[in-house]
Write a protein that holds these residues in place. Structure first.
Motif, PDB file in Angstrom:
ATOM      1  N   ASN A 183      34.703   3.748  16.930  1.00 62.26           N
ATOM      2  CA  ASN A 183      34.398   3.853  18.245  1.00 62.26           C
ATOM      3  C   ASN A 183      35.904   3.325  18.851  1.00 62.26           C
ATOM      4  O   ASN A 183      36.204   1.778  18.842  1.00 62.26           O
ATOM      5  CB  ASN A 183      33.350   2.501  18.823  1.00 62.26           C
ATOM      6  CG  ASN A 183      33.605   2.062  20.113  1.00 62.26           C
ATOM      7  OD1 ASN A 183      33.955   1.103  20.165  1.00 62.26           O
ATOM      8  ND2 ASN A 183      32.913   2.550  21.245  1.00 62.26           N
ATOM      9  N   PHE A 184      36.697   4.303  19.823  1.00 55.93           N
ATOM     10  CA  PHE A 184      38.529   3.961  20.087  1.00 55.93           C
ATOM     11  C   PHE A 184      38.299   2.737  21.476  1.00 55.93           C
ATOM     12  O   PHE A 184      37.845   3.833  22.151  1.00 55.93           O
ATOM     13  CB  PHE A 184      39.115   4.115  19.770  1.00 55.93           C
ATOM     14  CG  PHE A 184      39.278   4.709  18.919  1.00 55.93           C
ATOM     15  CD1 PHE A 184      40.030   3.687  17.880  1.00 55.93           C
ATOM     16  CD2 PHE A 184      38.418   5.953  17.448  1.00 55.93           C
ATOM     17  CE1 PHE A 184      40.473   3.913  16.255  1.00 55.93           C
ATOM     18  CE2 PHE A 184      38.951   5.806  16.552  1.00 55.93           C
ATOM     19  CZ  PHE A 184      39.818   5.415  15.922  1.00 55.93           C
ATOM     20  N   PRO A 185      37.707   1.732  22.235  1.00 52.59           N
ATOM     21  CA  PRO A 185      37.158   1.687  23.363  1.00 52.59           C
ATOM     22  C   PRO A 185      38.856   1.629  24.220  1.00 52.59           C
ATOM     23  O   PRO A 185      40.110   1.599  23.264  1.00 52.59           O
ATOM     24  CB  PRO A 185      37.136   0.354  23.553  1.00 52.59           C
ATOM     25  CG  PRO A 185      36.286   0.071  22.657  1.00 52.59           C
ATOM     26  CD  PRO A 185      36.493   0.481  21.675  1.00 52.59           C
ATOM     27  N   PRO A 186      39.964   1.991  25.132  1.00 52.59           N
ATOM     28  CA  PRO A 186      38.688   1.785  26.527  1.00 52.59           C
ATOM     29  C   PRO A 186      38.073   3.723  26.761  1.00 52.59           C
ATOM     30  O   PRO A 186      37.497   3.436  27.896  1.00 52.59           O
ATOM     31  CB  PRO A 186      39.827   1.962  27.466  1.00 52.59           C
ATOM     32  CG  PRO A 186      40.988   2.053  27.145  1.00 52.59           C
ATOM     33  CD  PRO A 186      41.140   2.189  25.497  1.00 52.59           C
ATOM     34  N   GLN A 187      39.075   4.157  25.714  1.00 49.69           N
ATOM     35  CA  GLN A 187      38.050   5.838  25.635  1.00 49.69           C
ATOM     36  C   GLN A 187      36.495   5.986  25.749  1.00 49.69           C
ATOM     37  O   GLN A 187      35.392   6.119  26.327  1.00 49.69           O
ATOM     38  CB  GLN A 187      38.598   6.909  25.279  1.00 49.69           C
ATOM     39  CG  GLN A 187      40.275   7.264  25.364  1.00 49.69           C
ATOM     40  CD  GLN A 187      41.057   6.384  25.100  1.00 49.69           C
ATOM     41  OE1 GLN A 187      41.011   5.179  24.288  1.00 49.69           O
ATOM     42  NE2 GLN A 187      42.143   6.282  26.180  1.00 49.69           N
ATOM     43  N   SER A 288      37.855  -4.924  16.243  1.00 50.47           N
ATOM     44  CA  SER A 288      38.423  -6.049  17.322  1.00 50.47           C
ATOM     45  C   SER A 288      37.875  -5.858  18.085  1.00 50.47           C
ATOM     46  O   SER A 288      38.548  -7.391  19.213  1.00 50.47           O
ATOM     47  CB  SER A 288      40.075  -4.941  17.370  1.00 50.47           C
ATOM     48  OG  SER A 288      39.108  -4.115  18.430  1.00 50.47           O
ATOM     49  N   SER A 289      36.883  -5.639  18.997  1.00 48.78           N
ATOM     50  CA  SER A 289      36.414  -6.103  20.249  1.00 48.78           C
ATOM     51  C   SER A 289      35.494  -7.594  19.603  1.00 48.78           C
ATOM     52  O   SER A 289      34.292  -7.152  19.028  1.00 48.78           O
ATOM     53  CB  SER A 289      35.518  -4.976  20.725  1.00 48.78           C
ATOM     54  OG  SER A 289      36.321  -3.672  20.810  1.00 48.78           O
ATOM     55  N   ASN A 290      36.049  -8.374  21.152  1.00 49.73           N
ATOM     56  CA  ASN A 290      34.455  -9.690  21.184  1.00 49.73           C
ATOM     57  C   ASN A 290      33.665  -8.928  21.567  1.00 49.73           C
ATOM     58  O   ASN A 290      33.794  -7.630  22.572  1.00 49.73           O
ATOM     59  CB  ASN A 290      35.445 -10.392  21.107  1.00 49.73           C
ATOM     60  CG  ASN A 290      36.090 -10.965  20.589  1.00 49.73           C
ATOM     61  OD1 ASN A 290      36.070 -12.013  20.549  1.00 49.73           O
ATOM     62  ND2 ASN A 290      37.281 -10.937  20.729  1.00 49.73           N
ATOM     63  N   TRP A 291      32.490 -10.087  22.179  1.00 49.77           N
ATOM     64  CA  TRP A 291      31.608  -9.230  23.516  1.00 49.77           C
ATOM     65  C   TRP A 291      32.324  -9.852  24.410  1.00 49.77           C
ATOM     66  O   TRP A 291      31.438 -11.364  25.163  1.00 49.77           O
ATOM     67  CB  TRP A 291      30.758 -10.635  22.542  1.00 49.77           C
ATOM     68  CG  TRP A 291      29.935  -9.147  21.740  1.00 49.77           C
ATOM     69  CD1 TRP A 291      29.940  -8.297  21.259  1.00 49.77           C
ATOM     70  CD2 TRP A 291      28.369 -10.259  21.323  1.00 49.77           C
ATOM     71  NE1 TRP A 291      28.860  -8.461  20.006  1.00 49.77           N
ATOM     72  CE2 TRP A 291      28.032  -8.799  19.964  1.00 49.77           C
ATOM     73  CE3 TRP A 291      27.455 -11.336  21.359  1.00 49.77           C
ATOM     74  CZ2 TRP A 291      26.730  -9.036  18.765  1.00 49.77           C
ATOM     75  CZ3 TRP A 291      26.247 -11.388  20.505  1.00 49.77           C
ATOM     76  CH2 TRP A 291      26.197 -10.365  19.305  1.00 49.77           C
ATOM     77  N   THR A 292      33.456  -8.849  25.027  1.00 49.89           N
ATOM     78  CA  THR A 292      33.651  -9.812  26.343  1.00 49.89           C
ATOM     79  C   THR A 292      34.259  -8.445  27.163  1.00 49.89           C
ATOM     80  O   THR A 292      33.366  -7.034  26.489  1.00 49.89           O
ATOM     81  CB  THR A 292      35.016 -10.170  26.660  1.00 49.89           C
ATOM     82  OG1 THR A 292      36.476  -9.475  26.023  1.00 49.89           O
ATOM     83  CG2 THR A 292      34.971 -11.241  25.267  1.00 49.89           C
ATOM     84  N   PRO A 294      36.494  -6.846  29.022  1.00 49.75           N
ATOM     85  CA  PRO A 294      37.671  -6.012  28.156  1.00 49.75           C
ATOM     86  C   PRO A 294      37.450  -5.322  27.244  1.00 49.75           C
ATOM     87  O   PRO A 294      38.045  -3.986  26.543  1.00 49.75           O
ATOM     88  CB  PRO A 294      39.205  -7.411  28.680  1.00 49.75           C
ATOM     89  CG  PRO A 294      38.056  -8.179  29.727  1.00 49.75           C
ATOM     90  CD  PRO A 294      37.013  -8.477  28.902  1.00 49.75           C
ATOM     91  N   SER A 295      37.383  -6.076  26.364  1.00 46.19           N
ATOM     92  CA  SER A 295      37.162  -5.374  24.806  1.00 46.19           C
ATOM     93  C   SER A 295      35.863  -4.288  25.122  1.00 46.19           C
ATOM     94  O   SER A 295      36.495  -3.579  23.954  1.00 46.19           O
ATOM     95  CB  SER A 295      36.241  -6.335  23.977  1.00 46.19           C
ATOM     96  OG  SER A 295      37.496  -7.298  23.339  1.00 46.19           O
ATOM     97  N   ALA A 296      35.194  -4.109  25.708  1.00 49.34           N
ATOM     98  CA  ALA A 296      34.389  -2.830  25.857  1.00 49.34           C
ATOM     99  C   ALA A 296      35.218  -1.909  26.502  1.00 49.34           C
ATOM    100  O   ALA A 296      34.682  -0.999  26.081  1.00 49.34           O
ATOM    101  CB  ALA A 296      33.261  -3.633  26.557  1.00 49.34           C
ATOM    102  N   GLU A 301      41.323  -1.180  21.247  1.00 50.82           N
ATOM    103  CA  GLU A 301      39.930  -1.746  20.351  1.00 50.82           C
ATOM    104  C   GLU A 301      40.009  -0.547  19.315  1.00 50.82           C
ATOM    105  O   GLU A 301      39.669   0.828  19.340  1.00 50.82           O
ATOM    106  CB  GLU A 301      39.017  -2.135  21.373  1.00 50.82           C
ATOM    107  CG  GLU A 301      38.981  -3.515  22.079  1.00 50.82           C
ATOM    108  CD  GLU A 301      39.479  -4.608  21.668  1.00 50.82           C
ATOM    109  OE1 GLU A 301      39.331  -4.787  20.619  1.00 50.82           O
ATOM    110  OE2 GLU A 301      39.105  -5.356  22.736  1.00 50.82           O
ATOM    111  N   HIS A 302      39.593  -0.846  18.466  1.00 53.30           N
ATOM    112  CA  HIS A 302      39.060  -0.008  17.199  1.00 53.30           C
ATOM    113  C   HIS A 302      37.632  -0.703  16.000  1.00 53.30           C
ATOM    114  O   HIS A 302      38.096  -2.014  16.351  1.00 53.30           O
ATOM    115  CB  HIS A 302      39.671  -0.011  16.021  1.00 53.30           C
ATOM    116  CG  HIS A 302      40.822  -0.496  16.182  1.00 53.30           C
ATOM    117  ND1 HIS A 302      40.454  -1.858  15.464  1.00 53.30           N
ATOM    118  CD2 HIS A 302      41.967  -0.791  15.774  1.00 53.30           C
ATOM    119  CE1 HIS A 302      41.476  -2.984  14.927  1.00 53.30           C
ATOM    120  NE2 HIS A 302      42.212  -2.627  14.803  1.00 53.30           N
ATOM    121  N   ASN A 303      37.317   0.077  16.736  1.00 55.20           N
ATOM    122  CA  ASN A 303      35.204  -0.791  15.607  1.00 55.20           C
ATOM    123  C   ASN A 303      34.839   0.815  15.251  1.00 55.20           C
ATOM    124  O   ASN A 303      35.333   1.714  14.909  1.00 55.20           O
ATOM    125  CB  ASN A 303      34.693  -1.148  16.531  1.00 55.20           C
ATOM    126  CG  ASN A 303      35.244  -2.153  17.619  1.00 55.20           C
ATOM    127  OD1 ASN A 303      35.605  -3.272  17.580  1.00 55.20           O
ATOM    128  ND2 ASN A 303      35.646  -1.455  19.401  1.00 55.20           N
TER     129      ASN A 303
END
Length: 305
Positions: A183-187, A288-292, A294-296, A301-303
């Motif tokens: 999972n690669f935000p922001p995409q 790396s994503s928090n529950w925020t 911007p992280s979403a 980010e990378h998850n």
């Protein structure tokens, strides 16, 4: 060869040395991304590899300088050495914390910043920053990072050259397919995918989460408890008591009022993980994503799910 698939726990392990060993052993190319870097062990090792003829690329974010003064000297050293560097110019910070070693086909990623205390305890189980640091040479995961790093490196939309990047921004790797677990935000939206997994859970959800300001996560966990799913959370005491993080405290209080089991760290150092275990689905979510918000959907980010 046996795959090097390892989760390293800096509460009692030295996770710095294996990362430095990977840097020092690389002969083909190193791709690096960070929000800030304050431990000069890493920057010195990267510069030494660059001087030895190993290509190094850095994705960074100078917006970190306002909060992390030691980052300025590290960026200056990398720039002076001649290492190509690009940064995010659009909204949402660079929140990748990763290094990719092309010759060793290995990637390290986590929510851990490259600070002096993030990768190694000061005193085991007493003074440490709680992290989950992942090393892997699994081809599907490594190739996913190769694809996404090249995507970011070569785009001119929302990114700009910080120093030394060549006029022609070219890919270093083939166009690999991104593995479905990644999972690669922001995409890709982290919250949307996470909430779908919470909604599918029937047994239990265990989370360690540094910052909680996006109520979509909280609402989904409260709904899960309403259908009998046990929810347990470890949350950071410093974030909860920070007067500038009232939305974090609000979400934690809502979870407590709804019946979630909550604990805070008693050790020295922050609880900085971003990890969730879905017990019935036998799935972990970490990165790396928090529950925020911007992280979403706006930060880089990378998850992995």
């Amino acid at each position: 060869a046996k795959p090097a698939d390892r989760l390293c726990d800096p509460a009692f392990e030295n996770c710095r040395t294996p990362l430095l060993n990977l840097i020092n052993a690389e002969r083909v190319g190193i791709d690096v991304a960070f929000w800030f870097m304050e431990d000069t062990r890493y920057s010195t090792a990267l510069i030494n590899r660059w001087k030895a003829g190993v290509p190094v690329r850095v994705i960074m974010d100078s917006r970190a300088n306002a909060s992390y003064a030691h980052n300025i000297a590290v960026l200056d050293a990398l720039r002076t050495a001649g290492i190509p560097m690009r940064e995010k110019s659009s909204s949402g910070i660079v929140h990748w914390k990763m290094m990719l070693f092309a010759g060793q086909n290995t990637v390290q990623f986590s929510g851990a910043t490259t600070s002096p205390h993030a990768f190694r305890y000061t005193q085991p189980y007493v003074d440490y920053i709680d992290k989950v640091i992942y090393f892997t040479d699994e081809p599907a995961i490594v190739n996913s990072f190769k694809r996404r790093y090249d995507d970011v490196w070569t785009t001119t939309s929302g990114y700009r050259t910080y120093a030394n990047a060549p006029p022609a921004l070219v890919r270093h790797y083939p166009l690999f397919t991104v593995d479905a677990r990644m999972n690669f935000p922001p995409q890709q939206n982290f919250a949307t995918r996470s909430v779908a997994r919470y909604n599918a859970e029937t047994v239990g959800i265990d989370s360690i989460m540094f910052r909680i300001t996006d109520r979509r996560h909280t609402d989904a966990l409260i709904a899960a408890m309403g259908r009998g799913v046990r929810v347990r959370l470890l949350v950071d005491k410093g974030e909860y008591r920070d007067p500038s993080r009232l939305w974090h405290a609000w979400n934690v209080d809502r979870l407590y009022a709804a019946g979630a089991s909550l604990r805070m760290e008693a050790h020295l150092g922050a609880l900085h993980q971003k990890s969730t275990l879905l017990r019935g689905q036998r799935m972990t979510i970490f990165g790396s994503s928090n529950w925020t918000s911007p992280s979403a959907s706006s930060q880089l980010e990378h998850n992995i799910f």
